[in-house]
Design an enzyme around this catalytic site. Structure first.
Site, mmCIF file in Angstrom:
data_model
loop_
_atom_site.group_PDB
_atom_site.id
_atom_site.type_symbol
_atom_site.label_atom_id
_atom_site.label_comp_id
_atom_site.label_asym_id
_atom_site.label_seq_id
_atom_site.Cartn_x
_atom_site.Cartn_y
_atom_site.Cartn_z
ATOM 1 C CG ASP A 16 5.525 -2.933 -4.503
ATOM 2 O OD1 ASP A 16 6.185 -3.935 -4.808
ATOM 3 O OD2 ASP A 16 6.003 -1.975 -3.876
ATOM 4 C CG ASP B 264 6.718 3.936 -6.603
ATOM 5 O OD1 ASP B 264 6.097 5.018 -6.693
ATOM 6 O OD2 ASP B 264 6.398 3.048 -5.800
ATOM 7 N NE ARG C 208 3.918 9.178 -6.859
ATOM 8 C CZ ARG C 208 4.483 8.008 -6.657
ATOM 9 N NH1 ARG C 208 5.637 7.723 -7.195
ATOM 10 N NH2 ARG C 208 3.896 7.093 -5.903
ATOM 11 C CG ASP D 58 9.744 8.541 8.172
ATOM 12 O OD1 ASP D 58 9.472 8.187 7.008
ATOM 13 O OD2 ASP D 58 10.829 9.059 8.491
ATOM 14 N N GLY D 59 6.652 7.544 6.538
ATOM 15 C CA GLY D 59 5.823 8.160 5.502
ATOM 16 C C GLY D 59 6.414 9.430 4.909
ATOM 17 N NE ARG E 52 1.332 2.165 -6.643
ATOM 18 C CZ ARG E 52 2.500 2.729 -6.452
ATOM 19 N NH1 ARG E 52 3.579 1.998 -6.442
ATOM 20 N NH2 ARG E 52 2.599 4.013 -6.228
ATOM 21 N N GLY F 276 2.579 3.698 1.491
ATOM 22 C CA GLY F 276 3.136 3.950 2.819
ATOM 23 C C GLY F 276 3.599 5.381 2.992
ATOM 24 N NE ARG F 277 8.576 6.485 0.003
ATOM 25 C CZ ARG F 277 9.840 6.512 -0.152
ATOM 26 N NH1 ARG F 277 10.528 7.415 0.464
ATOM 27 N NH2 ARG F 277 10.432 5.662 -0.927
ATOM 28 N N GLY G 56 0.815 -1.226 0.000
ATOM 29 C CA GLY G 56 0.000 0.000 0.000
ATOM 30 C C GLY G 56 0.836 1.257 0.000
#
Ligand code: AMP
Ligand code: MG
Length: 521
Positions: A269, A279, A192, A134-135, A199, A102-103, A100
């Site tokens: 992912d 990514d 972005r 910590d995202g 995905r 996460g950040r 998922g």
């Protein structure tokens, strides 16, 4: 700022019942509502003006306080509700379960000129999918994502885009080398964009939960909005969908191989359903042509995601997507056929692409042999991929082999190593190459023009990004601007940037950030 908001993803797909940012396992949901963390003192470092205009944001609006606060996550636009997407994935060949965003936090979707765009922040704090992270994101990785996604777009490579880069005003703790030496770095946020950030892993998540209802809902949703050319029904529809994703993925990989891009973390992912590059982590650009190279230090041992292995990995990832879609199709044979065709079709596209890089109009056994031999020759001694192909367009039908060789001479990292049998091998290759050119209809100048449309003069070399990062760390953003401007026209001769048409300097060979990167970002 007037944005035409249309949040179809959250309107049409199931939400997580909880809406806190607390880390957890989520079931039966395509996303969770979350609140971006408010950056202490957001500061706009760079914006892609041409992208802003294409999504309906004017140059005036970019300068506004609203732009600064909305696209850094400090204020939430009315009638919008940010969210993190749920997905799973295979990482480095192993099933990793729920991952998922996460950040990453999607702010909203907006329509401009009939085109729908998702706006997503990277580095805006914790979500239910942050696990132990910590995202947040640091300046160095955010500069890398911002510059590279825009560079890729202007190279003609399918990709997510980057609208804006901000520093957050917060400090973030990172252990760059994962060696027990954490240090504080400047925090940053990238906004972005893409038509969607769906995905392979979004489908894998529902399949792994045996949640066929939501698997079908997500697949129907994706086809309806993004693959509207598919008009078959039932199993046929899902098969056609899978085949189209395979085609788009293949096209993307051919582009990567054309420009020498190594993604570095081709986990499922990180594979977009639209076949766009997504990514930007420990990616890198081939300097010397080495198919075994990967920039990702985490992958040092097996080099799973090395340059030369990207097509095979794409196929492996498609196999995982096929497994995920299987419950909607329930027939293995047609899925296998598409997967088995992948390398066959890839080879055809690859050969065609290499013909264009060499300036050949027609394919023959001889031209294919010239391409094969070249791939070997480029590995005899360290040879710069970008400089080699760009310089090759200078070779003329009437050149002697010695003359031709001289024209590509600057692409060798150690010219003194190109002697004896290595030199002879090149002489032989140029004999074949020039003979082949003589058979072509195109004149030298026509060929040069067409070659220069596929062989970039400027790419975001690893050390260039690092120089921009080092300067930005001292609040000097001139190099970020300069590289961005140069990379808007990567195929053009740009006299003022000639110094960047150069081999990697020696100091950058082993420097962290220049040739080797960890996933730490
Ligand atoms: P990546 O390798 O960047 O694609 O990340 C793999 C997974 O880890 C994704 O689910 C990311 O959202 C998550 N992730 C990476 N970095 C962080 C971070 N700093 N905080 C939270 N989650 C992260
Ligand atoms: Mg990722």
């Amino acid at each position: 700022m007037k944005l035409n908001i249309n949040n179809k993803f959250t309107n049409e797909l199931p939400a997580d019942a909880l809406d806190s940012n607390e880390t957890r396992q989520v079931a039966g949901a395509a996303f969770s509502y979350v609140n971006p963390v408010k950056p202490k003192k957001p500061c706009l470092i760079h914006v892609s003006k041409e992208l802003a205009e294409s999504v309906g944001i004017s140059l005036e609006e970019i300068k506004s306080d609203a732009f600064l606060t909305i696209f850094s996550g400090k204020t939430i636009l009315e009638k919008t509700k940010p969210y993190a997407m749920a997905y799973a994935g295979h990482q480095f060949g192993n099933w990793a379960g729920q991952l998922g965003d996460g950040r990453a936090i999607t702010l909203f979707e907006a329509i401009h000129n009939n085109r729908s765009t998702m706006f997503q922040l990277k580095g805006a704090g914790k979500t239910p999918y942050s696990r132990s992270g910590d995202g947040l994101a640091v300046l160095r990785s955010s500069i890398r994502e911002h510059l590279c996604s825009e560079a890729m777009f202007h190279l003609g490579v399918p990709t997510t885009r980057s609208l804006a880069l901000f520093t957050s005003g917060d400090m973030v703790l990172r252990d760059i080398l994962y060696n027990g030496n954490p240090a504080y770095e400047k925090g940053a946020i990238v906004c972005r964009t893409a038509s969607s950030f769906i995905r392979f892993g979004n489908f894998e998540l529902f399949a792994s939960q045996n949640d066929i209802k939501n698997l079908q809902l997500l697949t129907d949703y994706t086809i309806k909005h993004y693959f509207s050319e598919i008009n078959s029904v039932g199993k046929e529809k899902y098969l056609e969908f899978f085949e189209t994703v395979a085609d788009k993925t293949r096209e993307m990989i051919v582009h990567w191989q054309r420009v020498g891009f190594v993604h570095g973390v081709m986990n499922t992912d990180n594979m977009s359903i639209h076949g766009i590059t997504i990514d930007y982590g420990p990616y890198g650009w081939l300097e010397d042509f080495n198919p075994n190279w990967t920039p990702n230090t985490t992958d040092n041992q097996y080099k799973r995601y090395r340059f030369g292995n990207q097509p095979q990995i794409a196929q492996w990832n498609l196999l995982q997507l096929a497994n995920a879609l299987f419950p909607l199709i329930e027939e293995a044979k047609p899925l296998e056929k598409i997967l088995n065709d992948f390398p066959i079709k890839y080879e055809v596209d690859y050969i065609e692409m290499m013909h264009s890089k060499l300036g050949f109009e027609f394919s023959s056994e001889t031209s294919k042999n010239i391409i094969n031999l070249l791939t070997q020759n480029l590995q005899l001694t360290e040879t710069d991929m970008t400089i080699f192909f760009r310089s090759l367009s200078l070779v003329s039908k009437v050149d002697s082999v010695e003359n031709a060789f001289e024209k590509i001479g600057t692409s060798f990292y150690k010219l003194e190593e190109v002697k004896d049998s290595v030199y002879d091998t090149w002489m032989y290759w140029f004999t074949l190459y020039i003979n082949q050119l003589k058979l072509e209809n195109q004149s030298d100048s026509e060929r040069k023009k067409t070659m220069n449309l596929v062989n970039p003069k400027y790419v975001l070399r690893n050390y260039m990004a690092q120089l921009a990062i080092d300067a930005a760390d001292k609040e000097d953003y001139n190099l970020v601007n300069e590289l961005y401007e140069m990379l808007l026209k990567p195929y053009n001769e740009q006299k003022q940037y000639e110094k960047w048409f150069a081999k990697r300097p020696d100091w950058a060979r082993y420097k962290v950030g220049c040739s080797a990167l960890s996933c730490s970002s």
